[in-house]
Design a protein around this motif. Structure first.
Motif, PDB file in Angstrom:
ATOM      1  N   ASP A  35       8.242   1.431  23.183  1.00 50.74           N
ATOM      2  CA  ASP A  35       7.531   2.631  22.005  1.00 50.74           C
ATOM      3  C   ASP A  35       8.638   3.895  22.235  1.00 50.74           C
ATOM      4  O   ASP A  35       9.100   3.848  23.420  1.00 50.74           O
ATOM      5  CB  ASP A  35       6.153   3.255  22.953  1.00 50.74           C
ATOM      6  CG  ASP A  35       5.017   2.117  22.482  1.00 50.74           C
ATOM      7  OD1 ASP A  35       4.199   2.444  22.601  1.00 50.74           O
ATOM      8  OD2 ASP A  35       5.290   1.290  21.826  1.00 50.74           O
ATOM      9  N   TYR A  37       8.547   8.435  21.578  1.00 46.32           N
ATOM     10  CA  TYR A  37       7.744   9.145  21.320  1.00 46.32           C
ATOM     11  C   TYR A  37       8.678  10.944  21.137  1.00 46.32           C
ATOM     12  O   TYR A  37       9.873  10.435  21.552  1.00 46.32           O
ATOM     13  CB  TYR A  37       6.973   8.953  22.409  1.00 46.32           C
ATOM     14  CG  TYR A  37       5.081   8.541  22.613  1.00 46.32           C
ATOM     15  CD1 TYR A  37       5.503   7.134  22.977  1.00 46.32           C
ATOM     16  CD2 TYR A  37       3.773   8.681  21.981  1.00 46.32           C
ATOM     17  CE1 TYR A  37       4.662   6.296  22.872  1.00 46.32           C
ATOM     18  CE2 TYR A  37       3.497   8.432  22.568  1.00 46.32           C
ATOM     19  CZ  TYR A  37       3.568   6.884  23.004  1.00 46.32           C
ATOM     20  OH  TYR A  37       2.295   6.179  22.693  1.00 46.32           O
ATOM     21  N   GLN A  39       8.362  14.956  21.080  1.00 40.88           N
ATOM     22  CA  GLN A  39       7.480  16.041  21.296  1.00 40.88           C
ATOM     23  C   GLN A  39       9.009  16.976  21.709  1.00 40.88           C
ATOM     24  O   GLN A  39       9.673  17.419  21.916  1.00 40.88           O
ATOM     25  CB  GLN A  39       7.239  15.853  22.842  1.00 40.88           C
ATOM     26  CG  GLN A  39       5.900  17.262  23.321  1.00 40.88           C
ATOM     27  CD  GLN A  39       5.955  16.923  25.381  1.00 40.88           C
ATOM     28  OE1 GLN A  39       6.155  16.148  25.399  1.00 40.88           O
ATOM     29  NE2 GLN A  39       4.003  18.301  24.713  1.00 40.88           N
ATOM     30  N   ARG A  45       3.205  15.530  22.178  1.00 41.94           N
ATOM     31  CA  ARG A  45       3.858  14.343  22.218  1.00 41.94           C
ATOM     32  C   ARG A  45       3.232  13.249  21.330  1.00 41.94           C
ATOM     33  O   ARG A  45       1.731  12.562  21.126  1.00 41.94           O
ATOM     34  CB  ARG A  45       4.112  12.902  23.722  1.00 41.94           C
ATOM     35  CG  ARG A  45       4.900  12.529  23.713  1.00 41.94           C
ATOM     36  CD  ARG A  45       5.446  11.870  24.693  1.00 41.94           C
ATOM     37  NE  ARG A  45       5.534  13.491  26.535  1.00 41.94           N
ATOM     38  CZ  ARG A  45       6.739  12.882  27.266  1.00 41.94           C
ATOM     39  NH1 ARG A  45       6.147  12.022  28.039  1.00 41.94           N
ATOM     40  NH2 ARG A  45       6.499  14.008  28.051  1.00 41.94           N
ATOM     41  N   GLU A  46       4.078  12.379  19.759  1.00 38.73           N
ATOM     42  CA  GLU A  46       3.075  12.070  19.252  1.00 38.73           C
ATOM     43  C   GLU A  46       4.294  10.046  18.840  1.00 38.73           C
ATOM     44  O   GLU A  46       5.659  10.588  19.812  1.00 38.73           O
ATOM     45  CB  GLU A  46       3.725  12.138  18.289  1.00 38.73           C
ATOM     46  CG  GLU A  46       4.920  12.930  17.476  1.00 38.73           C
ATOM     47  CD  GLU A  46       5.082  13.359  16.083  1.00 38.73           C
ATOM     48  OE1 GLU A  46       4.569  12.848  15.160  1.00 38.73           O
ATOM     49  OE2 GLU A  46       6.288  13.909  15.302  1.00 38.73           O
ATOM     50  N   LEU A  47       3.701   9.412  18.639  1.00 35.77           N
ATOM     51  CA  LEU A  47       4.003   8.307  18.927  1.00 35.77           C
ATOM     52  C   LEU A  47       4.721   8.369  17.032  1.00 35.77           C
ATOM     53  O   LEU A  47       4.514   8.569  16.573  1.00 35.77           O
ATOM     54  CB  LEU A  47       3.358   6.888  18.884  1.00 35.77           C
ATOM     55  CG  LEU A  47       3.635   5.268  19.052  1.00 35.77           C
ATOM     56  CD1 LEU A  47       4.711   5.100  19.246  1.00 35.77           C
ATOM     57  CD2 LEU A  47       3.035   4.483  18.955  1.00 35.77           C
TER      58      LEU A  47
END
Length: 122
Positions: A35, A37, A39, A45-47
């Protein structure tokens, strides 16, 4: 022992491109999901993007059509090609790897990269 090292990023003008890399090394048997991510200051924090062991990919709506995630299993590396960058893409980007490693036996553990700053100027 597993090490995860990120590279790439930096300062980019709006509309420009950059590529992030995240390489794992050590006693790795297999890496499943990889993945990316991000921030931004003051945000959670977002995917951003995800790729599974079969090469299947998913993206957040905010980057779909602009970012491309890929992997090189022989190098235990995941990439994030970022095109048509926007100022709102400014953030620290982290890779997150689901690794099956060799120890006394085989075990799963998740690893974060150290983070890479991407700053997009308008």
């Amino acid at each position: 022992q597993v090490q995860v090292v990120q590279s790439g990023g930096g300062l980019v003008q709006a509309g420009g491109s950059t590529r992030l890399s995240c390489a794992a090394s050590g006693t790795i048997f297999r890496i499943d999901v990889m993945d990316w991510y991000r921030q931004a200051p003051g945000n959670q924090r977002e995917l951003v993007a995800s790729i599974n062991s079969s090469g299947g990919t998913t993206y957040s709506d905010s980057v779909k059509g602009r970012f491309t995630i890929s992997r090189d299993n022989a190098k235990n590396t995941v990439y994030l090609q970022m095109d048509n960058l926007k100022p709102e893409d400014t953030a620290t980007y982290y890779c997150y790897l689901n690794i099956r490693a060799r120890g006394a036996g085989l075990y799963y553990q998740n690893y974060w990269g150290q983070g890479t700053q991407v700053t997009v100027s308008s």
